[in-house]
Design a protein around this motif. Structure first.
Motif, PDB file in Angstrom:
ATOM      1  N   ILE A 158      30.765   3.935  33.231  1.00 15.12           N
ATOM      2  CA  ILE A 158      29.334   4.267  32.983  1.00 15.12           C
ATOM      3  C   ILE A 158      28.834   3.492  31.966  1.00 15.12           C
ATOM      4  O   ILE A 158      29.362   3.589  30.930  1.00 15.12           O
ATOM      5  N   ASN A 169      14.570   3.696  25.452  1.00 14.19           N
ATOM      6  CA  ASN A 169      14.823   4.326  26.802  1.00 14.19           C
ATOM      7  C   ASN A 169      16.562   4.410  26.973  1.00 14.19           C
ATOM      8  O   ASN A 169      16.878   3.508  26.405  1.00 14.19           O
ATOM      9  N   ALA A 185      19.498   5.224  29.975  1.00 14.58           N
ATOM     10  CA  ALA A 185      19.976   5.673  31.363  1.00 14.58           C
ATOM     11  C   ALA A 185      21.165   5.325  31.617  1.00 14.58           C
ATOM     12  O   ALA A 185      21.389   4.048  31.281  1.00 14.58           O
ATOM     13  N   PRO A 186      22.001   6.054  32.328  1.00 11.80           N
ATOM     14  CA  PRO A 186      23.232   5.893  33.060  1.00 11.80           C
ATOM     15  C   PRO A 186      23.411   5.004  34.151  1.00 11.80           C
ATOM     16  O   PRO A 186      22.595   5.222  34.919  1.00 11.80           O
ATOM     17  N   SER A 223      26.352   3.590  36.844  1.00 11.16           N
ATOM     18  CA  SER A 223      27.838   3.778  37.041  1.00 11.16           C
ATOM     19  C   SER A 223      28.076   2.438  38.010  1.00 11.16           C
ATOM     20  O   SER A 223      29.180   2.169  38.458  1.00 11.16           O
ATOM     21  N   GLN A 224      27.092   1.855  38.501  1.00 12.72           N
ATOM     22  CA  GLN A 224      27.126   0.683  39.466  1.00 12.72           C
ATOM     23  C   GLN A 224      27.324  -0.612  38.305  1.00 12.72           C
ATOM     24  O   GLN A 224      26.199  -1.203  37.659  1.00 12.72           O
ATOM     25  N   LYS A 274      12.746   1.213  37.976  1.00  7.51           N
ATOM     26  CA  LYS A 274      13.163   2.154  36.984  1.00  7.51           C
ATOM     27  C   LYS A 274      12.935   1.597  35.491  1.00  7.51           C
ATOM     28  O   LYS A 274      12.745   0.391  35.543  1.00  7.51           O
ATOM     29  N   ASP A 275      12.661   2.509  34.589  1.00  3.75           N
ATOM     30  CA  ASP A 275      12.217   1.886  33.312  1.00  3.75           C
ATOM     31  C   ASP A 275      13.112   1.012  32.594  1.00  3.75           C
ATOM     32  O   ASP A 275      12.884  -0.032  32.114  1.00  3.75           O
ATOM     33  N   VAL A 298      24.836  12.631  29.079  1.00  2.00           N
ATOM     34  CA  VAL A 298      24.571  11.495  29.716  1.00  2.00           C
ATOM     35  C   VAL A 298      23.835  11.925  31.316  1.00  2.00           C
ATOM     36  O   VAL A 298      22.981  11.180  31.817  1.00  2.00           O
ATOM     37  N   GLN A 299      24.480  13.171  31.612  1.00  2.00           N
ATOM     38  CA  GLN A 299      23.723  13.422  32.978  1.00  2.00           C
ATOM     39  C   GLN A 299      22.354  13.852  32.885  1.00  2.00           C
ATOM     40  O   GLN A 299      21.480  13.496  33.508  1.00  2.00           O
ATOM     41  N   CYS A 340      20.183  12.414  30.670  1.00  2.00           N
ATOM     42  CA  CYS A 340      19.500  11.089  30.263  1.00  2.00           C
ATOM     43  C   CYS A 340      19.010  10.794  31.663  1.00  2.00           C
ATOM     44  O   CYS A 340      18.093   9.891  31.864  1.00  2.00           O
ATOM     45  N   LEU A 389      17.735  12.409  34.127  1.00  4.98           N
ATOM     46  CA  LEU A 389      16.357  13.015  34.839  1.00  4.98           C
ATOM     47  C   LEU A 389      15.381  12.180  34.654  1.00  4.98           C
ATOM     48  O   LEU A 389      15.224  11.238  33.718  1.00  4.98           O
ATOM     49  N   GLU A 390      14.123  12.315  35.471  1.00  2.28           N
ATOM     50  CA  GLU A 390      13.073  11.704  35.475  1.00  2.28           C
ATOM     51  C   GLU A 390      12.233  12.022  34.155  1.00  2.28           C
ATOM     52  O   GLU A 390      11.622  13.224  34.265  1.00  2.28           O
ATOM     53  N   GLU A 426      14.679   9.473  26.336  1.00  2.00           N
ATOM     54  CA  GLU A 426      15.624  10.217  26.566  1.00  2.00           C
ATOM     55  C   GLU A 426      16.395  10.769  25.463  1.00  2.00           C
ATOM     56  O   GLU A 426      17.232  11.762  25.363  1.00  2.00           O
TER      57      GLU A 426
HETATM   58  C1  FMN Z   1      26.400   9.013  35.760  1.00  2.00           C
HETATM   59  C2  FMN Z   1      25.285   8.349  36.276  1.00  2.00           C
HETATM   60  C3  FMN Z   1      25.344   7.248  36.987  1.00  2.00           C
HETATM   61  C4  FMN Z   1      24.322   6.363  37.516  1.00  2.00           C
HETATM   62  N1  FMN Z   1      24.480   5.317  37.820  1.00  2.00           N
HETATM   63  C5  FMN Z   1      23.320   4.680  38.622  1.00  2.00           C
HETATM   64  C6  FMN Z   1      23.259   3.321  39.020  1.00  2.00           C
HETATM   65  O1  FMN Z   1      24.251   2.559  38.895  1.00  2.00           O
HETATM   66  N2  FMN Z   1      22.359   2.647  39.518  1.00  2.00           N
HETATM   67  C7  FMN Z   1      20.963   3.422  39.416  1.00  2.00           C
HETATM   68  O2  FMN Z   1      20.076   3.032  40.131  1.00  2.00           O
HETATM   69  N3  FMN Z   1      20.916   4.711  39.457  1.00  2.00           N
HETATM   70  C8  FMN Z   1      21.954   5.335  38.562  1.00  2.00           C
HETATM   71  N4  FMN Z   1      22.015   6.643  37.992  1.00  2.00           N
HETATM   72  C9  FMN Z   1      20.443   7.339  38.102  1.00  2.00           C
HETATM   73  C10 FMN Z   1      19.761   6.681  36.978  1.00  2.00           C
HETATM   74  O3  FMN Z   1      20.488   7.077  35.704  1.00  2.00           O
HETATM   75  C11 FMN Z   1      18.368   7.415  36.897  1.00  2.00           C
HETATM   76  O4  FMN Z   1      17.899   7.129  38.022  1.00  2.00           O
HETATM   77  C12 FMN Z   1      17.694   7.279  35.618  1.00  2.00           C
HETATM   78  O5  FMN Z   1      16.453   8.277  35.530  1.00  2.00           O
HETATM   79  C13 FMN Z   1      16.987   6.064  35.505  1.00  2.00           C
HETATM   80  O6  FMN Z   1      15.961   6.000  34.132  1.00  2.00           O
HETATM   81  P1  FMN Z   1      15.160   4.827  33.714  1.00  2.00           P
HETATM   82  O7  FMN Z   1      13.915   5.295  34.663  1.00  2.00           O
HETATM   83  O8  FMN Z   1      14.750   5.415  32.371  1.00  2.00           O
HETATM   84  O9  FMN Z   1      15.834   3.702  33.812  1.00  2.00           O
HETATM   85  C14 FMN Z   1      22.921   7.332  37.631  1.00  2.00           C
HETATM   86  C15 FMN Z   1      22.987   8.572  36.923  1.00  2.00           C
HETATM   87  C16 FMN Z   1      24.013   9.370  36.366  1.00  2.00           C
HETATM   88  C17 FMN Z   1      24.109  10.427  35.974  1.00  2.00           C
END
Ligand code: FMN
Length: 202
Positions: free
Chosen positions: A32, A45, A47-48, A50-51, A74-75, A99-100, A102, A104-105, A112
């Motif tokens: 992650i 900002n 955000a996690p 995992s890709q 996404k932000d 992390v989980q 973080c 949330l929208e 976050e």
């Molecule tokens: C552990 C974890 C891994 C995640 N991996 C991805 C990912 O690889 N790609 C993606 O688009 N969203 C992923 N998400 C969802 C984003 O983290 C989520 O949409 C987040 O709100 C985006 O935040 P942002 O709008 O502040 O960038 C993941 C969520 C979690 C909890």
């Protein structure tokens, strides 16, 4: 164990949602990247993602892939495309709950980092701060980005060149990383994660 019976799956028979679940449920566990980035107003900002993948060693390039939402980027993508700067904070198992949360929208005006109670340190070569609960951080500059996918299911690959790395005390042993100190968290699916304490050597 040798498997003698397989069923074939055509991924195009699934809906987009099911295809996402099947692919992310099959490519496991995933490390992650907790990405910190900053908008024009200076809101940090986090955000996690995992890709998350190593794309090149020389130069050191790391990639993260973000799905595009119905409302647009996404932000993180928005911030990185505007500023060209971000930090990848490696996630240890004790950070799992925060992390989980973080993911949330939150509106882009809300950090976050403050919401989940992470603390931060300044970065050296980029503006976004780094998460001090993270044992290792990569300061990155945007190298390039690519868009993939069908018009209604776009993804963005953000490629960052690592310009500086911060390792907490004990994480680095020369060019090696001590995983007992790093304690990386892996994502399996949904809210299911794994630790890396149960290892084997071949
Ligand atoms: C552990 C974890 C891994 C995640 N991996 C991805 C990912 O690889 N790609 C993606 O688009 N969203 C992923 N998400 C969802 C984003 O983290 C989520 O949409 C987040 O709100 C985006 O935040 P942002 O709008 O502040 O960038 C993941 C969520 C979690 C909890």
């Amino acid at each position: 164990m040798v498997h003698s019976s397989y069923e074939t799956v055509d991924l195009l028979d699934f809906t987009h949602e099911s295809r996402y679940k099947f692919l992310t449920g099959s490519v496991v566990p995933r490390p992650i990247a907790l990405v910190t980035s900053q908008n024009d107003e200076g809101v940090l900002n986090a955000a996690p993602f995992s890709q998350f993948v190593i794309l090149s060693v020389t130069p050191p390039l790391l990639g993260i892939v973000a799905q595009t939402l119905p409302r647009g980027y996404k932000d993180t993508v928005h911030n990185v495309l505007r500023s060209g700067q971000f930090v990848i904070n490696v996630v240890s198992d004790e950070m799992a709950d925060q992390v989980q949360r973080c993911a949330l929208e939150y509106p882009s005006t809300v950090s976050e980092v403050d919401e989940v109670g992470f603390s931060t340190l300044p970065s050296v070569t980029v503006l976004p701060r780094r998460i001090s609960e993270s044992p290792l951080q990569f300061e990155c500059r945007l190298h390039e980005h690519h868009e993939f996918g069908a018009p209604d299911s776009r993804t963005t690959l953000l490629v960052g060149e690592v310009v500086l790395v911060h390792c907490a005390q004990g994480v680095r042993e020369g060019h090696r990383v001590n995983h007992d100190v790093l304690r990386p968290l892996g994502r399996i699916a949904g809210r299911s994660y794994c630790r890396t304490q149960d290892t084997l050597t071949t």
